[in-house]
Design an enzyme around this catalytic site. Structure first.
Site, PDB file in Angstrom:
ATOM      1  N   ARG A 260      31.084  50.896  41.450  1.00  0.00           N
ATOM      2  CA  ARG A 260      30.471  49.579  41.266  1.00  0.00           C
ATOM      3  C   ARG A 260      30.769  48.705  42.473  1.00  0.00           C
ATOM      4  O   ARG A 260      31.911  48.632  42.925  1.00  0.00           O
ATOM      5  CB  ARG A 260      30.984  48.907  39.987  1.00  0.00           C
ATOM      6  CG  ARG A 260      30.580  49.651  38.726  1.00  0.00           C
ATOM      7  CD  ARG A 260      31.013  48.932  37.471  1.00  0.00           C
ATOM      8  NE  ARG A 260      30.755  49.757  36.298  1.00  0.00           N
ATOM      9  CZ  ARG A 260      31.151  49.441  35.065  1.00  0.00           C
ATOM     10  NH1 ARG A 260      31.826  48.331  34.857  1.00  0.00           N
ATOM     11  NH2 ARG A 260      30.866  50.239  34.042  1.00  0.00           N
ATOM     12  N   ARG A 275      40.224  45.948  39.159  1.00  0.00           N
ATOM     13  CA  ARG A 275      38.794  45.853  39.448  1.00  0.00           C
ATOM     14  C   ARG A 275      38.529  46.572  40.762  1.00  0.00           C
ATOM     15  O   ARG A 275      38.749  46.027  41.837  1.00  0.00           O
ATOM     16  CB  ARG A 275      38.357  44.387  39.523  1.00  0.00           C
ATOM     17  CG  ARG A 275      36.857  44.183  39.395  1.00  0.00           C
ATOM     18  CD  ARG A 275      36.508  42.715  39.343  1.00  0.00           C
ATOM     19  NE  ARG A 275      37.033  42.076  38.168  1.00  0.00           N
ATOM     20  CZ  ARG A 275      36.451  42.079  36.972  1.00  0.00           C
ATOM     21  NH1 ARG A 275      35.294  42.687  36.825  1.00  0.00           N
ATOM     22  NH2 ARG A 275      37.009  41.474  35.942  1.00  0.00           N
ATOM     23  N   GLU A 347      40.684  43.746  28.965  1.00  0.00           N
ATOM     24  CA  GLU A 347      39.713  44.733  28.477  1.00  0.00           C
ATOM     25  C   GLU A 347      40.050  46.132  28.996  1.00  0.00           C
ATOM     26  O   GLU A 347      40.297  46.332  30.182  1.00  0.00           O
ATOM     27  CB  GLU A 347      38.311  44.350  28.938  1.00  0.00           C
ATOM     28  CG  GLU A 347      37.243  45.351  28.543  1.00  0.00           C
ATOM     29  CD  GLU A 347      35.956  45.191  29.329  1.00  0.00           C
ATOM     30  OE1 GLU A 347      35.229  46.193  29.467  1.00  0.00           O
ATOM     31  OE2 GLU A 347      35.689  44.080  29.826  1.00  0.00           O
ATOM     32  N   SER A 350      34.895  48.963  26.186  1.00  0.00           N
ATOM     33  CA  SER A 350      33.802  48.158  25.664  1.00  0.00           C
ATOM     34  C   SER A 350      32.816  49.101  24.991  1.00  0.00           C
ATOM     35  O   SER A 350      32.348  50.054  25.620  1.00  0.00           O
ATOM     36  CB  SER A 350      33.123  47.386  26.801  1.00  0.00           C
ATOM     37  OG  SER A 350      32.183  46.453  26.308  1.00  0.00           O
ATOM     38  N   ARG A 387      42.521  51.592  33.881  1.00  0.00           N
ATOM     39  CA  ARG A 387      43.113  50.481  33.128  1.00  0.00           C
ATOM     40  C   ARG A 387      44.103  50.985  32.081  1.00  0.00           C
ATOM     41  O   ARG A 387      45.080  50.306  31.763  1.00  0.00           O
ATOM     42  CB  ARG A 387      42.007  49.638  32.487  1.00  0.00           C
ATOM     43  CG  ARG A 387      41.189  48.886  33.524  1.00  0.00           C
ATOM     44  CD  ARG A 387      40.374  47.755  32.930  1.00  0.00           C
ATOM     45  NE  ARG A 387      39.766  46.961  34.000  1.00  0.00           N
ATOM     46  CZ  ARG A 387      39.295  45.739  33.849  1.00  0.00           C
ATOM     47  NH1 ARG A 387      39.356  45.160  32.644  1.00  0.00           N
ATOM     48  NH2 ARG A 387      38.768  45.070  34.858  1.00  0.00           N
TER      49      ARG A 387
END
Length: 420
Positions: A260, A275, A347, A350, A387
């Protein structure tokens, strides 16, 4: 993509649904373009019928030795008008598609109102938050103390937002991915898949990543895309298919690198691994009958929760509010793991039900009694491996900087039970 027939029948309900997303009414503009298209198609059909009759009349006139000049002139005029009507219909159709493809999914009625993440609703919290007798370190501090998390070398190789893991920490990342896969295949009933990391425009469009999120993804010089998540190839694997009803639900899982550009998150979480431009994730995808997707959403989320419970990571399930629910989702649960180094919930998964939003874009259907109907698709992280690695490091750290390995991972670690 939205159902245009439903929009025609209930435009006010469509606008009310968009209002929950903070968007202005759209139905009037869409229906106006749709009317241009339909009127052009209706006129085109009338022209086609008239031209068919003219061809018959011209042939009959010629057989009888009559002058057919006027009829032929009318036929020529009709041909030109038909070309113009086809162009008008196609242009209106492109405008309707452009409007619809940039509008988010209709939210489920159970999604709470709200503007952003501060309005999300905590559904439950599981696991006791550990009380440390010392000030816990953040994951990047632990990684550097262990000489196993190398950001300078990653920056030399690729720039910011990349990480090099070394030794036992690299093995721990691999162990987490393998453990998650084994759990989802053996206990969750998912079929393991190995998927391409490069996909075409159609796969990205069908999973609602194009055109809206093009800047958040990496594109190769030959026009393909690095996958932002394995959701794209897994879900797009049913594009254009008509699936037998008794084959549903389809449940698929893949462990893959994800890429990403994070164009919309400049300046956020710049330290550490939270991130990254490249990360590893276990992705869950389900393809279901429409009446079963709500239950499948709960099931998928529960599968992701089980991973956290087996690892002993405190977490909470959060129902996202209207303003925080993603573009393609009708309803989303986030799982947030506790990070003691940050003293915050972050988070870690999801799970979303997109209903028929993606299926309409990719024309994925099943055989219903009255003809093919669109399936429902769901996707979720089961989990984000990086994560989860962060959560393990921070929750299992010792005062001397060493980190205990959760017991369920011992079989994957070749006898290593502690990072030192």
């Amino acid at each position: 993509m939205h159902d245009l027939r439903a929009l025609r029948s209930e435009p006010d309900a469509f606008d009310a649904a968009l209002k929950r997303r903070g968007l202005p009414p759209q139905s009037a503009e869409i229906l106006a373009e749709d009317k241009v298209r339909r009127d052009a198609l209706t006129a085109l059909q009338a022209h086609q019928n008239r031209r068919k009759n003219l061809a018959r009349d011209i042939g009959q006139a010629k057989r009888q030795g009559q002058d057919s000049t006027a009829l032929e002139a009318e036929a020529t005029q009709l041909r030109d008008e038909m070309a113009a009507l086809e162009a008008r219909a196609e242009a209106a159709n492109r405008r309707v598609t452009a409007l619809l493809e940039n509008l988010p999914n209709i939210l489920d009625a159970s999604v709470p109102e709200g503007q952003d993440e501060t309005d999300n609703v905590v559904v439950k919290q599981v696991g006791a938050v550990r009380a440390f007798a010392f000030t816990p370190l953040q994951h990047f501090e632990l990684g550097e103390k262990l000489a196993a998390m190398d950001f300078p070398t990653a920056a030399k190789l690729a720039g910011a937002r990349f990480t090099v893991l070394r030794g036992a920490l690299a093995r721990l990342e691999r162990a987490l991915g393998q453990f998650m896969l084994d759990m989802h295949v053996t206990h969750g009933g998912y079929q393991e898949m190995s998927v391409p990391l490069l996909v075409n425009d159609a796969a990205m469009y069908g999973t609602d990543k194009l055109p809206k999120f093009a800047e958040d993804s990496f594109r190769t010089e030959d026009g393909r895309w690095l996958i932002p998540t394995a959701e794209v190839p897994l879900t797009a694997s049913v594009a254009g298919e008509i699936i037998d009803r008794d084959q549903l639900p389809l449940r698929m899982v893949a462990l893959s690198p994800c890429f990403r550009s994070e164009a919309g998150s400049a300046g956020r979480d710049v330290r550490g691994m939270l991130r990254q431009h490249q990360f590893t994730k276990v992705e869950l995808v389900s393809v279901t009958l429409p009446e079963e997707s709500a239950a499948e959403h709960e099931r998928m989320t529960r599968c992701a929760e089980t991973i956290l419970e087996r690892l002993g990571i405190p977490y909470r399930r959060v129902l996202l509010c209207a303003g925080d629910t993603g573009f393609g989702a009708a309803k989303t649960y986030d799982l947030e793991g506790w990070l003691p180094g940050q003293n915050a919930w972050r988070e870690i998964s999801s799970c979303s039900n997109t209903r028929d939003f993606q299926a309409r874009r990719m024309n994925a259907r099943y055989r219903a009694e009255k003809g093919p109907e669109h399936v429902h698709t769901l996707n979720g992280s089961g989990l984000a491996v990086g994560r989860t690695l962060i959560a393990v490091l921070e929750n299992y750290q010792n005062e001397d900087g060493s980190v205990e390995i959760p017991e369920v991972l011992h079989p994957y670690m070749g006898g290593v039970t502690r990072l030192t």
